[in-house]
Write a protein that holds these residues in place. Sequence first.
Motif, mmCIF file in Angstrom:
data_model
loop_
_atom_site.group_PDB
_atom_site.id
_atom_site.type_symbol
_atom_site.label_atom_id
_atom_site.label_comp_id
_atom_site.label_asym_id
_atom_site.label_seq_id
_atom_site.Cartn_x
_atom_site.Cartn_y
_atom_site.Cartn_z
ATOM 1 N N LYS A 75 -4.237 0.612 -4.425
ATOM 2 C CA LYS A 75 -3.200 0.633 -3.603
ATOM 3 C C LYS A 75 -2.995 2.090 -3.086
ATOM 4 C CE LYS A 75 -1.397 -3.739 -4.881
ATOM 5 N NZ LYS A 75 -1.985 -4.567 -3.790
ATOM 6 N N ARG A 113 0.860 -1.071 0.113
ATOM 7 C CA ARG A 113 0.024 0.131 0.153
ATOM 8 C C ARG A 113 0.697 1.354 0.091
ATOM 9 N NH1 ARG A 113 -3.404 -3.003 -0.956
ATOM 10 N NH2 ARG A 113 -5.115 -3.842 0.055
ATOM 11 N N MET A 114 0.391 2.293 -0.573
ATOM 12 C CA MET A 114 1.284 3.724 -0.538
ATOM 13 C C MET A 114 0.639 4.240 0.609
ATOM 14 S SD MET A 114 1.362 6.471 -3.331
ATOM 15 C CE MET A 114 2.076 8.000 -3.148
ATOM 16 N N ASN A 115 1.608 4.727 1.123
ATOM 17 C CA ASN A 115 1.171 5.570 2.528
ATOM 18 C C ASN A 115 1.047 7.124 2.153
ATOM 19 O OD1 ASN A 115 1.445 3.397 4.577
ATOM 20 N ND2 ASN A 115 3.590 3.654 4.340
ATOM 21 N N ALA A 116 0.373 7.860 2.867
ATOM 22 C CA ALA A 116 0.221 9.206 2.712
ATOM 23 C C ALA A 116 1.654 9.951 2.502
ATOM 24 C CB ALA A 116 -0.923 9.989 3.401
ATOM 25 N N SER A 117 2.436 9.540 3.342
ATOM 26 C CA SER A 117 3.893 10.284 3.421
ATOM 27 C C SER A 117 4.821 9.677 2.068
ATOM 28 C CB SER A 117 4.494 9.912 4.555
ATOM 29 O OG SER A 117 4.469 8.549 4.715
ATOM 30 N N ASP A 118 4.509 8.613 1.315
ATOM 31 C CA ASP A 118 5.290 8.098 0.398
ATOM 32 C C ASP A 118 5.352 9.077 -0.750
ATOM 33 O OD1 ASP A 118 5.781 6.000 2.068
ATOM 34 O OD2 ASP A 118 4.512 4.585 0.945
ATOM 35 N N PRO A 144 -3.258 5.975 -1.583
ATOM 36 C CA PRO A 144 -4.012 6.556 -0.297
ATOM 37 C C PRO A 144 -5.227 7.099 -0.466
ATOM 38 C CG PRO A 144 -2.007 7.692 -0.843
ATOM 39 C CD PRO A 144 -2.057 6.450 -1.681
#
Length: 126
Positions: A85, A50-55, A87
């Motif tokens: 995937k 998953r892509m995080n918001a900070s990525d 956010p």
Amino acid sequence: MLLIPKKDISLEDNEDDNNDQDEYGGYFSSKILSRSSRHGRARTGFRDLRMNASDKFTAFRIEFVKQAGMARVSPADYKRELFDKLPSRLNERCVDQSHDDTMNFAKFCDYVQRHDHLQNKNFLSR
């Protein structure tokens, strides 16, 4: 016609033959199982990705394509899988494009990257 062996086959000879067969069968079986378990781990890793918001999207895209390849995901499914995937902040902005059949995976990635860059820029300027 009945074939009769010239020498008597002892029980020990049969055990040796069975051990050789198990050894080779085990070797190939372990290779197949190893490949199978490696593929299973790749599928699990891809499913959990998953892509995080900070990525940063660029870094996430590289990891996504790498893991999708190892998990043997069909390239035709990349766009849908990538969309799932993302956010929520990016997902909401890309709903229409994810369903647009005229937009291929590369164009979709460009679109997501632009919005990721804009959102990161707006977030940092606060």
